[in-house]
Design a protein around this motif. Structure first.
Motif, PDB file in Angstrom:
ATOM      1  N   TYR A 140       0.821  -1.212   0.000  1.00 46.94           N
ATOM      2  CA  TYR A 140       0.000   0.000   0.000  1.00 46.94           C
ATOM      3  C   TYR A 140       0.856   1.263   0.000  1.00 46.94           C
ATOM      4  N   LYS A 141       1.960   1.241   0.728  1.00 48.19           N
ATOM      5  CA  LYS A 141       2.871   2.395   0.737  1.00 48.19           C
ATOM      6  C   LYS A 141       3.223   2.810  -0.697  1.00 48.19           C
ATOM      7  N   ILE A 142       3.545   1.813  -1.501  1.00 47.38           N
ATOM      8  CA  ILE A 142       4.005   2.088  -2.863  1.00 47.38           C
ATOM      9  C   ILE A 142       2.849   2.561  -3.734  1.00 47.38           C
ATOM     10  N   ARG A 143       1.694   1.890  -3.621  1.00 46.59           N
ATOM     11  CA  ARG A 143       0.516   2.317  -4.389  1.00 46.59           C
ATOM     12  C   ARG A 143       0.135   3.756  -4.061  1.00 46.59           C
ATOM     13  N   LEU A 144       0.188   4.090  -2.778  1.00 50.99           N
ATOM     14  CA  LEU A 144      -0.194   5.436  -2.351  1.00 50.99           C
ATOM     15  C   LEU A 144       0.768   6.472  -2.925  1.00 50.99           C
ATOM     16  N   LEU A 145       2.072   6.227  -2.790  1.00 51.98           N
ATOM     17  CA  LEU A 145       3.043   7.192  -3.302  1.00 51.98           C
ATOM     18  C   LEU A 145       2.945   7.333  -4.815  1.00 51.98           C
ATOM     19  N   LEU A 146       2.870   6.215  -5.531  1.00 52.38           N
ATOM     20  CA  LEU A 146       2.776   6.281  -6.988  1.00 52.38           C
ATOM     21  C   LEU A 146       1.543   7.070  -7.424  1.00 52.38           C
ATOM     22  N   THR A 147       0.431   6.846  -6.742  1.00 50.79           N
ATOM     23  CA  THR A 147      -0.805   7.560  -7.073  1.00 50.79           C
ATOM     24  C   THR A 147      -0.662   9.043  -6.783  1.00 50.79           C
ATOM     25  N   GLN A 148      -0.061   9.382  -5.648  1.00 49.95           N
ATOM     26  CA  GLN A 148       0.101  10.789  -5.290  1.00 49.95           C
ATOM     27  C   GLN A 148       1.140  11.489  -6.159  1.00 49.95           C
ATOM     28  N   LEU A 149       2.063  10.735  -6.705  1.00 47.52           N
ATOM     29  CA  LEU A 149       3.022  11.286  -7.658  1.00 47.52           C
ATOM     30  C   LEU A 149       2.400  11.446  -9.042  1.00 47.52           C
ATOM     31  N   GLY A 150       1.241  10.806  -9.250  1.00 45.04           N
ATOM     32  CA  GLY A 150       0.627  10.831 -10.571  1.00 45.04           C
ATOM     33  C   GLY A 150       1.398   9.990 -11.566  1.00 45.04           C
ATOM     34  N   MET A 151       2.074   8.965 -11.062  1.00 44.21           N
ATOM     35  CA  MET A 151       2.918   8.120 -11.904  1.00 44.21           C
ATOM     36  C   MET A 151       2.158   6.851 -12.298  1.00 44.21           C
ATOM     37  N   PRO A 152       1.870   6.664 -13.556  1.00 48.74           N
ATOM     38  CA  PRO A 152       1.145   5.454 -13.962  1.00 48.74           C
ATOM     39  C   PRO A 152       1.978   4.199 -13.726  1.00 48.74           C
ATOM     40  N   PHE A 153       1.303   3.123 -13.373  1.00 49.63           N
ATOM     41  CA  PHE A 153       2.017   1.874 -13.128  1.00 49.63           C
ATOM     42  C   PHE A 153       1.088   0.694 -13.405  1.00 49.63           C
ATOM     43  N   GLU A 154       1.710  -0.428 -13.681  1.00 49.21           N
ATOM     44  CA  GLU A 154       0.974  -1.682 -13.847  1.00 49.21           C
ATOM     45  C   GLU A 154       1.100  -2.468 -12.550  1.00 49.21           C
ATOM     46  N   ARG A 155      -0.003  -2.952 -12.055  1.00 47.94           N
ATOM     47  CA  ARG A 155      -0.002  -3.690 -10.795  1.00 47.94           C
ATOM     48  C   ARG A 155      -0.203  -5.172 -11.052  1.00 47.94           C
ATOM     49  N   VAL A 156       0.670  -5.994 -10.466  1.00 50.95           N
ATOM     50  CA  VAL A 156       0.565  -7.448 -10.588  1.00 50.95           C
ATOM     51  C   VAL A 156       0.242  -8.010  -9.207  1.00 50.95           C
ATOM     52  N   GLU A 157      -0.949  -8.565  -9.050  1.00 47.89           N
ATOM     53  CA  GLU A 157      -1.381  -9.117  -7.768  1.00 47.89           C
ATOM     54  C   GLU A 157      -0.811 -10.517  -7.568  1.00 47.89           C
ATOM     55  N   LEU A 158      -0.197 -10.730  -6.402  1.00 45.67           N
ATOM     56  CA  LEU A 158       0.318 -12.042  -6.034  1.00 45.67           C
ATOM     57  C   LEU A 158      -0.237 -12.395  -4.661  1.00 45.67           C
ATOM     58  N   ASN A 159      -0.866 -13.533  -4.550  1.00 46.75           N
ATOM     59  CA  ASN A 159      -1.450 -13.955  -3.282  1.00 46.75           C
ATOM     60  C   ASN A 159      -0.397 -14.678  -2.451  1.00 46.75           C
ATOM     61  N   ILE A 160       0.091 -14.001  -1.426  1.00 43.91           N
ATOM     62  CA  ILE A 160       1.145 -14.599  -0.600  1.00 43.91           C
ATOM     63  C   ILE A 160       0.624 -15.789   0.197  1.00 43.91           C
ATOM     64  N   LEU A 161      -0.691 -15.839   0.424  1.00 49.21           N
ATOM     65  CA  LEU A 161      -1.279 -16.938   1.187  1.00 49.21           C
ATOM     66  C   LEU A 161      -1.302 -18.224   0.369  1.00 49.21           C
ATOM     67  N   LYS A 162      -1.161 -18.094  -0.942  1.00 49.68           N
ATOM     68  CA  LYS A 162      -1.144 -19.258  -1.830  1.00 49.68           C
ATOM     69  C   LYS A 162       0.264 -19.573  -2.328  1.00 49.68           C
ATOM     70  N   GLY A 163       1.263 -18.938  -1.728  1.00 49.67           N
ATOM     71  CA  GLY A 163       2.649 -19.225  -2.089  1.00 49.67           C
ATOM     72  C   GLY A 163       3.097 -18.650  -3.413  1.00 49.67           C
ATOM     73  N   GLU A 164       2.370 -17.646  -3.891  1.00 53.65           N
ATOM     74  CA  GLU A 164       2.693 -17.112  -5.224  1.00 53.65           C
ATOM     75  C   GLU A 164       3.972 -16.274  -5.264  1.00 53.65           C
ATOM     76  N   THR A 165       4.540 -15.961  -4.100  1.00 50.47           N
ATOM     77  CA  THR A 165       5.836 -15.272  -4.083  1.00 50.47           C
ATOM     78  C   THR A 165       6.981 -16.255  -3.793  1.00 50.47           C
ATOM     79  N   ARG A 166       6.652 -17.537  -3.773  1.00 56.47           N
ATOM     80  CA  ARG A 166       7.682 -18.543  -3.497  1.00 56.47           C
ATOM     81  C   ARG A 166       7.986 -19.389  -4.735  1.00 56.47           C
ATOM     82  N   THR A 167       7.434 -18.990  -5.870  1.00 58.89           N
ATOM     83  CA  THR A 167       7.689 -19.733  -7.101  1.00 58.89           C
ATOM     84  C   THR A 167       9.079 -19.411  -7.634  1.00 58.89           C
TER      85      THR A 167
END
Length: 203
Positions: free
Chosen positions: A16-43
């Motif tokens: 959220y820290k990053i989403r908030l800053l990017l939005t307040q900077l007016g900087m467009p970004f692509e967001r990739v959702e990863l569910n940590i509860l399903k181990g999607e950051t351990r691949t």
């Protein structure tokens, strides 16, 4: 790559820290959702991007990644109003970022994760109890500072505020009662009143 890419998990305060800053900077970004509860950051694929297996990370350009939420905040805020140019004021911002990761997040954010994200308050009840005192100590330090300051550094909104706001404003989800912290409550409202503010539930 046309857009900066953010690898994120929506309930995460660190993301959220990053989403908030990017939005307040007016900087467009692509967001990739990863569910940590399903181990999607351990691949293997994600670990090749961040061997520590955690979000958030940003992909600055193809194959160039940066991890750790507060390091990302510093990188993105360089040369903007969110990070002071003055050496001492910058160091004060960093001081709060280090405080957030060492004295605040391990107690308040972890309690929230066990209680509100995992829904296992009973299983972790003893560990949660142990986090109460240091968590309230962190909040008390913030309360004392904010009782005589509008924002954390230089009386202006910076990434120090973003970093600490992320988990403080939802501290109740970790079992922390903010009723007795009026300066923090007022500060939370000031942060929410900033231009281009988004809530933690907004992707």
């Amino acid at each position: 790559m046309e857009l900066l890419r953010l690898y994120d998990f929506l309930p995460s305060g660190n993301g959220y820290k990053i989403r908030l800053l990017l939005t307040q900077l007016g900087m467009p970004f692509e967001r990739v959702e990863l569910n940590i509860l399903k181990g999607e950051t351990r691949t293997p694929e994600f670990l090749s991007k961040n061997p520590n297996g955690k979000i958030p990370i940003i992909e600055i350009e193809p194959g160039k990644y940066l991890a750790e939420s507060n390091a990302i905040l510093v990188y993105l805020s360089e040369g903007t109003e969110f990070l002071p140019y003055d050496r001492f004021l910058r160091a004060q911002v960093l001081q709060w970022l280090f405080f957030e990761q060492y004295s605040h997040e391990p107690f308040i954010a972890t309690s929230r994760f066990w209680i509100s994200i995992l829904g296992k308050a009973e299983k972790y009840s003893e560990a949660i109890k142990q986090k109460r005192e240091p968590g309230y100590a962190a909040l008390s330090l913030m309360e004392k500072h904010l009782s005589s300051h509008t924002f954390l550094v230089a009386e202006r909104y910076t990434i120090a505020d973003i970093a600490l706001f992320a988990y403080t404003h939802i501290a109740d989800e970790g079992g922390f009662d903010l009723t007795h912290f009026p300066a923090i409550q007022d500060w939370i409202e000031r942060v929410k009143a900033q231009p281009r503010y988004i809530s933690i539930t907004q992707a």
